[in-house]
Scaffold this motif. Structure first.
Motif, PDB file in Angstrom:
ATOM      1  N   ARG A 231     -29.457 -75.258 -15.641  1.00 48.57           N
ATOM      2  CA  ARG A 231     -28.515 -75.904 -14.722  1.00 48.57           C
ATOM      3  C   ARG A 231     -27.097 -75.381 -14.957  1.00 48.57           C
ATOM      4  N   LEU A 232     -26.708 -75.267 -16.234  1.00 50.61           N
ATOM      5  CA  LEU A 232     -25.375 -74.744 -16.554  1.00 50.61           C
ATOM      6  C   LEU A 232     -25.245 -73.275 -16.155  1.00 50.61           C
ATOM      7  N   LEU A 233     -26.279 -72.493 -16.416  1.00 51.46           N
ATOM      8  CA  LEU A 233     -26.244 -71.070 -16.072  1.00 51.46           C
ATOM      9  C   LEU A 233     -26.202 -70.829 -14.571  1.00 51.46           C
ATOM     10  N   SER A 234     -26.830 -71.704 -13.803  1.00 51.13           N
ATOM     11  CA  SER A 234     -26.863 -71.515 -12.353  1.00 51.13           C
ATOM     12  C   SER A 234     -25.607 -72.040 -11.653  1.00 51.13           C
ATOM     13  N   ASN A 235     -24.787 -72.796 -12.379  1.00 52.31           N
ATOM     14  CA  ASN A 235     -23.561 -73.337 -11.797  1.00 52.31           C
ATOM     15  C   ASN A 235     -22.461 -72.272 -11.882  1.00 52.31           C
TER      16      ASN A 235
ATOM     17  N   ARG B 219     -19.443 -72.475 -11.616  1.00 51.64           N
ATOM     18  CA  ARG B 219     -18.187 -72.975 -12.205  1.00 51.64           C
ATOM     19  C   ARG B 219     -18.237 -73.083 -13.725  1.00 51.64           C
ATOM     20  N   THR B 220     -19.392 -72.931 -14.339  1.00 47.27           N
ATOM     21  CA  THR B 220     -19.502 -73.146 -15.783  1.00 47.27           C
ATOM     22  C   THR B 220     -18.611 -72.204 -16.581  1.00 47.27           C
ATOM     23  N   VAL B 221     -18.770 -70.909 -16.382  1.00 50.57           N
ATOM     24  CA  VAL B 221     -17.988 -69.937 -17.169  1.00 50.57           C
ATOM     25  C   VAL B 221     -16.494 -70.030 -16.852  1.00 50.57           C
ATOM     26  N   PRO B 222     -16.097 -70.084 -15.571  1.00 50.10           N
ATOM     27  CA  PRO B 222     -14.658 -70.251 -15.309  1.00 50.10           C
ATOM     28  C   PRO B 222     -14.077 -71.520 -15.939  1.00 50.10           C
ATOM     29  N   TRP B 223     -14.834 -72.601 -15.949  1.00 48.33           N
ATOM     30  CA  TRP B 223     -14.357 -73.853 -16.543  1.00 48.33           C
ATOM     31  C   TRP B 223     -14.116 -73.670 -18.048  1.00 48.33           C
ATOM     32  N   ILE B 224     -15.036 -73.003 -18.726  1.00 43.41           N
ATOM     33  CA  ILE B 224     -14.868 -72.753 -20.163  1.00 43.41           C
ATOM     34  C   ILE B 224     -13.627 -71.898 -20.401  1.00 43.41           C
ATOM     35  N   ARG B 225     -13.441 -70.887 -19.594  1.00 43.64           N
ATOM     36  CA  ARG B 225     -12.263 -70.022 -19.732  1.00 43.64           C
ATOM     37  C   ARG B 225     -10.977 -70.786 -19.445  1.00 43.64           C
ATOM     38  N   GLU B 226     -11.022 -71.708 -18.482  1.00 46.18           N
ATOM     39  CA  GLU B 226      -9.857 -72.555 -18.190  1.00 46.18           C
ATOM     40  C   GLU B 226      -9.526 -73.446 -19.384  1.00 46.18           C
ATOM     41  N   LEU B 227     -10.545 -73.961 -20.052  1.00 49.79           N
ATOM     42  CA  LEU B 227     -10.325 -74.774 -21.250  1.00 49.79           C
ATOM     43  C   LEU B 227      -9.650 -73.960 -22.346  1.00 49.79           C
TER      44      LEU B 227
ATOM     45  N   PRO C 140      -4.636 -66.786 -24.705  1.00 48.43           N
ATOM     46  CA  PRO C 140      -4.034 -65.938 -23.661  1.00 48.43           C
ATOM     47  C   PRO C 140      -4.943 -65.774 -22.434  1.00 48.43           C
ATOM     48  N   VAL C 141      -4.357 -65.798 -21.254  1.00 51.65           N
ATOM     49  CA  VAL C 141      -5.096 -65.755 -19.991  1.00 51.65           C
ATOM     50  C   VAL C 141      -5.964 -64.498 -19.884  1.00 51.65           C
ATOM     51  N   VAL C 142      -5.408 -63.344 -20.181  1.00 51.30           N
ATOM     52  CA  VAL C 142      -6.166 -62.095 -20.042  1.00 51.30           C
ATOM     53  C   VAL C 142      -7.370 -62.091 -20.970  1.00 51.30           C
ATOM     54  N   GLU C 143      -7.161 -62.475 -22.208  1.00 52.57           N
ATOM     55  CA  GLU C 143      -8.264 -62.510 -23.158  1.00 52.57           C
ATOM     56  C   GLU C 143      -9.303 -63.562 -22.775  1.00 52.57           C
ATOM     57  N   ALA C 144      -8.853 -64.706 -22.280  1.00 55.85           N
ATOM     58  CA  ALA C 144      -9.790 -65.752 -21.856  1.00 55.85           C
ATOM     59  C   ALA C 144     -10.664 -65.256 -20.707  1.00 55.85           C
ATOM     60  N   SER C 145     -10.096 -64.456 -19.831  1.00 59.13           N
ATOM     61  CA  SER C 145     -10.861 -63.957 -18.688  1.00 59.13           C
ATOM     62  C   SER C 145     -11.963 -62.991 -19.104  1.00 59.13           C
ATOM     63  N   MET C 146     -11.874 -62.453 -20.308  1.00 58.60           N
ATOM     64  CA  MET C 146     -12.882 -61.507 -20.794  1.00 58.60           C
ATOM     65  C   MET C 146     -13.814 -62.112 -21.838  1.00 58.60           C
ATOM     66  N   THR C 147     -13.616 -63.374 -22.150  1.00 64.44           N
ATOM     67  CA  THR C 147     -14.420 -64.028 -23.171  1.00 64.44           C
ATOM     68  C   THR C 147     -15.877 -64.127 -22.738  1.00 64.44           C
ATOM     69  N   ALA C 148     -16.769 -63.738 -23.634  1.00 69.93           N
ATOM     70  CA  ALA C 148     -18.207 -63.824 -23.356  1.00 69.93           C
ATOM     71  C   ALA C 148     -18.673 -65.262 -23.555  1.00 69.93           C
ATOM     72  N   VAL C 149     -19.529 -65.721 -22.670  1.00 71.03           N
ATOM     73  CA  VAL C 149     -20.076 -67.076 -22.759  1.00 71.03           C
ATOM     74  C   VAL C 149     -21.600 -66.965 -22.748  1.00 71.03           C
ATOM     75  N   THR C 150     -22.226 -67.561 -23.741  1.00 72.01           N
ATOM     76  CA  THR C 150     -23.682 -67.575 -23.841  1.00 72.01           C
ATOM     77  C   THR C 150     -24.133 -69.026 -23.923  1.00 72.01           C
ATOM     78  N   ILE C 151     -25.182 -69.347 -23.193  1.00 71.73           N
ATOM     79  CA  ILE C 151     -25.731 -70.701 -23.216  1.00 71.73           C
ATOM     80  C   ILE C 151     -27.209 -70.587 -23.576  1.00 71.73           C
ATOM     81  N   GLN C 152     -27.605 -71.317 -24.601  1.00 72.90           N
ATOM     82  CA  GLN C 152     -28.996 -71.270 -25.046  1.00 72.90           C
ATOM     83  C   GLN C 152     -29.456 -72.683 -25.394  1.00 72.90           C
ATOM     84  N   SER C 153     -30.756 -72.908 -25.279  1.00 71.91           N
ATOM     85  CA  SER C 153     -31.292 -74.237 -25.565  1.00 71.91           C
ATOM     86  C   SER C 153     -32.029 -74.273 -26.900  1.00 71.91           C
ATOM     87  N   GLN C 154     -31.985 -75.432 -27.510  1.00 73.69           N
ATOM     88  CA  GLN C 154     -32.747 -75.636 -28.739  1.00 73.69           C
ATOM     89  C   GLN C 154     -34.235 -75.454 -28.452  1.00 73.69           C
ATOM     90  N   GLU C 155     -34.647 -75.849 -27.272  1.00 68.60           N
ATOM     91  CA  GLU C 155     -36.050 -75.697 -26.873  1.00 68.60           C
ATOM     92  C   GLU C 155     -36.486 -74.225 -26.945  1.00 68.60           C
TER      93      GLU C 155
END
Length: 74
Positions: free
Chosen positions: A23-27, A29-37, A44-59
């Motif tokens: 659900r998070l991966l298909s949204n 807005r998930t990655v932009p929201w994390i970068r906004e946080l 820094p804005v430029v570095e935040a825009s390049m930040t890698a985001v990975t989402i994984q489940s315990q399952e």
């Protein structure tokens, strides 16, 4: 991952199950929201825009990596 000065930044989110992860991966807005946080926290804005985001489940980690986040993150 992007280099920021002499360091790299990646954000890993852990969910309980695959359904929540998917659900998070298909949204779109998930990655932009994390970068906004990050920016709101003073990163820094430029570095935040390049930040890698990975989402994984315990399952998935339990099923595919014998419960080891160390192996899942490699």
């Amino acid at each position: 991952m992007p280099q920021v000065g002499n360091s790299w930044l990646g954000v890993w989110l852990q969910t309980t199950g695959d359904e929540e992860r998917d659900r998070l991966l298909s949204n779109p807005r998930t990655v932009p929201w994390i970068r906004e946080l990050l920016v709101a926290s003073g990163y820094p804005v430029v570095e935040a825009s390049m930040t890698a985001v990975t989402i994984q489940s315990q399952e998935t980690v339990d099923r595919s990596y014998d419960g080891s986040w160390f192996y899942a993150m490699r």
